[in-house]
Design an enzyme around this catalytic site. Structure first.
Site, PDB file in Angstrom:
ATOM      1  N   GLU A 122       1.909  -5.407   0.677  1.00 53.36           N
ATOM      2  CA  GLU A 122       2.269  -4.315  -0.234  1.00 53.36           C
ATOM      3  C   GLU A 122       3.771  -4.067  -0.269  1.00 53.36           C
ATOM      4  O   GLU A 122       4.299  -3.559  -1.253  1.00 53.36           O
ATOM      5  CB  GLU A 122       1.559  -3.015   0.185  1.00 53.36           C
ATOM      6  CG  GLU A 122       0.255  -2.810  -0.547  1.00 53.36           C
ATOM      7  CD  GLU A 122      -0.378  -1.436  -0.303  1.00 53.36           C
ATOM      8  OE1 GLU A 122      -1.512  -1.262  -0.750  1.00 53.36           O
ATOM      9  OE2 GLU A 122       0.235  -0.558   0.324  1.00 53.36           O
TER      10      GLU A 122
ATOM     11  N   HIS B  67     -11.473 -24.202  13.735  1.00 56.51           N
ATOM     12  CA  HIS B  67     -12.658 -24.981  13.345  1.00 56.51           C
ATOM     13  C   HIS B  67     -13.049 -24.725  11.893  1.00 56.51           C
ATOM     14  O   HIS B  67     -14.118 -25.142  11.452  1.00 56.51           O
ATOM     15  CB  HIS B  67     -13.816 -24.652  14.294  1.00 56.51           C
ATOM     16  CG  HIS B  67     -13.510 -25.046  15.706  1.00 56.51           C
ATOM     17  ND1 HIS B  67     -13.993 -26.192  16.294  1.00 56.51           N
ATOM     18  CD2 HIS B  67     -12.704 -24.457  16.640  1.00 56.51           C
ATOM     19  CE1 HIS B  67     -13.520 -26.287  17.527  1.00 56.51           C
ATOM     20  NE2 HIS B  67     -12.731 -25.246  17.759  1.00 56.51           N
TER      21      HIS B  67
ATOM     22  N   LYS C 128      -7.019   0.349 -10.693  1.00 56.26           N
ATOM     23  CA  LYS C 128      -7.538   1.727 -10.757  1.00 56.26           C
ATOM     24  C   LYS C 128      -7.648   2.175 -12.203  1.00 56.26           C
ATOM     25  O   LYS C 128      -8.649   2.774 -12.604  1.00 56.26           O
ATOM     26  CB  LYS C 128      -6.615   2.697  -9.990  1.00 56.26           C
ATOM     27  CG  LYS C 128      -6.593   2.486  -8.510  1.00 56.26           C
ATOM     28  CD  LYS C 128      -5.752   3.567  -7.841  1.00 56.26           C
ATOM     29  CE  LYS C 128      -5.489   3.222  -6.387  1.00 56.26           C
ATOM     30  NZ  LYS C 128      -4.464   4.048  -5.772  1.00 56.26           N
TER      31      LYS C 128
HETATM   32  O1  PA5 Z   1      -0.118   1.942   1.547  1.00 56.94           O
HETATM   33  C1  PA5 Z   1      -0.601   2.602   0.655  1.00 56.94           C
HETATM   34  O2  PA5 Z   1       0.051   3.457   0.076  1.00 56.94           O
HETATM   35  C2  PA5 Z   1      -2.054   2.446   0.233  1.00 56.94           C
HETATM   36  O3  PA5 Z   1      -2.689   1.433   0.906  1.00 56.94           O
HETATM   37  C3  PA5 Z   1      -2.796   3.726   0.527  1.00 56.94           C
HETATM   38  O4  PA5 Z   1      -2.695   3.987   1.899  1.00 56.94           O
HETATM   39  C4  PA5 Z   1      -4.250   3.643   0.131  1.00 56.94           C
HETATM   40  O5  PA5 Z   1      -4.337   3.319  -1.227  1.00 56.94           O
HETATM   41  C5  PA5 Z   1      -4.939   4.962   0.394  1.00 56.94           C
HETATM   42  O6  PA5 Z   1      -4.298   5.987  -0.283  1.00 56.94           O
HETATM   43  P1  PA5 Z   1      -4.572   7.497   0.078  1.00 56.94           P
HETATM   44  O7  PA5 Z   1      -4.218   7.717   1.486  1.00 56.94           O
HETATM   45  O8  PA5 Z   1      -3.701   8.258  -0.869  1.00 56.94           O
HETATM   46  O9  PA5 Z   1      -6.037   7.748  -0.165  1.00 56.94           O
END
Ligand code: PA5
Length: 445
Positions: free
Chosen positions: A286, A307, A421
């Site tokens: 990310e 393996h 989303k």
């Molecule tokens: O790193 C990030 O921002 C995402 O992975 C969020 O942690 C994930 O989408 C969960 O979001 P939230 O904590 O707002 O529910």
């Protein structure tokens, strides 16, 4: 002297020279300056940088008290996804007995939900919890994420049906934004115990906040030691230079990327580190996968995956490098016995610890992969303890910030996560998505 985490650039010369790595020193120093002066892209998300050193006693005590309040439960379900899930899962798995779920427990068992939309998963979880005393830690920074919201709605209903609304509200802890979001509103209305995720800490950098610390404490682990390890690493990586191991790692992986090594595989030789690989994949994936750039982060659990994936790694397209987490000391001792008949031919290793064999599998693989032109970086962890996991977490977080800036991306946003989303909401006819619904339906005709 206490052993600490080490990094060794074991074998990268098959792809890059020390001069190639050193050529990135200027960019690494600039990246460190951006982090510490807070003048780089995404600088409103730097709260994680000094977190271990600034987490105050009152907050730690409050988290421990909330964990104690859940100790009477047979199960605690931590609900969250992505950064609101992976850190706690990684640490709990790394520290837990591999067969804990089949052995008597002396505290609640921490389970996870809201990290998927698996109908059978949720059904089976609710079947398990029926008639059992359970608590919920619901974690969502935005407070609006669909996956945890669905799980929370269902488990809250079950809990309230079992113990009544008033008692249920004492067994639910919410971790969310200080003011915004549906979860904050609900928590205020229902009177849940709450913890705040600071605005300046992104999800994937939040394991050392209540997001990770509360589930870890509820599982019975020492969050003070975890923070102490992280703090030691925060101090060790505070200034730019050759001794800054996060900087060395960040420069090395960028030099490898520039030399065409587009995939990094995080390798472990300890099955308890599987979810650490998952946490690391989110952290780097990310943070760096944007603007058409970024190393693709993958992970394998060896020797298991030798393996299955071993052939590819040894012999497939030469676009990979490995970062191996090697755990020096095991918690227990298990020795391979002598067998008089020796029908399996294993007496040549009789009397050796299982870990001696594992270490030779690790070394043998390292040599084979280097021969196969797979550069290797080795991160050595003295043992799987809270302290050393704290070191490892902060080491990778700091390196990620530096590496993202060397790559010239904003390491702290994740614009690409929104695309699915938007489509999902359009397909589900979420109010407010009418135009998107019409557009997506037209595409499906
Ligand atoms: O790193 C990030 O921002 C995402 O992975 C969020 O942690 C994930 O989408 C969960 O979001 P939230 O904590 O707002 O529910």
């Amino acid at each position: 002297m206490m052993k600490t985490l080490k990094i060794e650039n074991c074998n990268v010369e098959c792809a890059v020279s020390q001069a190639d790595i050193a050529a990135l020193k200027g960019k690494a120093a600039e990246a460190m300056e951006k982090l510490h002066k807070g003048n780089g892209a995404g600088n409103d998300f730097l709260g994680w940088l000094n977190l271990p050193g600034t987490t105050d006693e009152a907050l730690i005590a409050d988290i421990e008290a909330a964990a104690r309040a859940l100790q009477g439960c047979e199960y605690v379900v931590a609900i969250g996804i992505g950064g609101s899930y992976l850190g706690a899962k990684a640490v709990i798995e790394a520290l837990s007995d591999s067969f804990a779920c089949f052995k008597p427990a002396n505290g609640p068992r921490v389970l996870f939900a809201g990290q998927n939309i698996g109908e059978d998963y949720l059904y089976e979880l609710m079947e398990l919890l029926k008639g059992k005393k359970f608590g919920i830690i619901v974690i969502s920074k935005s407070g609006t994420t669909t996956e945890p919201a669905i799980a929370f709605r269902m488990l809250k209903e079950l809990l309230e049906a079992q113990v009544g609304k008033a008692e249920a509200s004492k067994l639910i802890v919410a971790i969310t934004d200080a003011k915004k979001g549906a979860l904050r509103k609900l928590a205020t209305e229902e009177g849940y115990k709450t913890f705040v995720i600071a605005d300046n800490v992104g999800g994937r950098f939040s394991v050392l906040t209540p997001v990770g610390l509360l589930p870890i404490a509820a599982a019975g682990f020492d969050i003070r030691a975890l923070l102490a390890g992280a703090k030691a690493m925060e101090e060790k990586t505070a200034t730019s230079g050759d001794d800054n191991i996060s900087e060395v790692y960040a420069m090395t992986r960028n030099a490898l990327y520039n030399a065409g090594k587009k995939i990094e595989i995080l390798v472990n030789y300890n099955p308890k580190l599987h979810y650490f690989g998952e946490w690391w994949k989110q952290l780097y994936g990310e943070s760096e996968g944007k603007d058409g750039k970024g190393i693709f982060p993958a992970a394998v659990d060896n020797s298991t995956d030798l393996h299955s994936m071993g052939q590819w790694i040894q012999d497939g397209e030469r676009t990979i490098f490995e970062t191996v987490i090697s755990v020096e000391e095991q918690k227990y001792t298990a020795v391979i016995p002598t067998d008089e008949a020796n029908l399996d031919g294993l007496n040549y290793i009789a009397g050796k610890r299982v870990d001696e064999v594992n270490k030779m599998a690790e070394l043998g693989t390292q040599i084979a992969h280097v021969d196969g032109n797979v550069p290797n970086i080795k991160v050595t962890l003295p043992a799987l303890t809270e302290y050393h996991l704290g070191e490892l977490i902060y080491f990778f977080e700091k390196a990620c910030g530096i590496s993202g800036y060397i790559l010239d991306v904003n390491p702290f946003n994740q614009p690409g996560v929104e695309a699915y989303k938007k489509n999902m909401f359009a397909l589900l006819n979420k109010p407010g998505y009418e135009a998107e619904s019409a557009a997506i339906q037209a595409r499906l005709k």
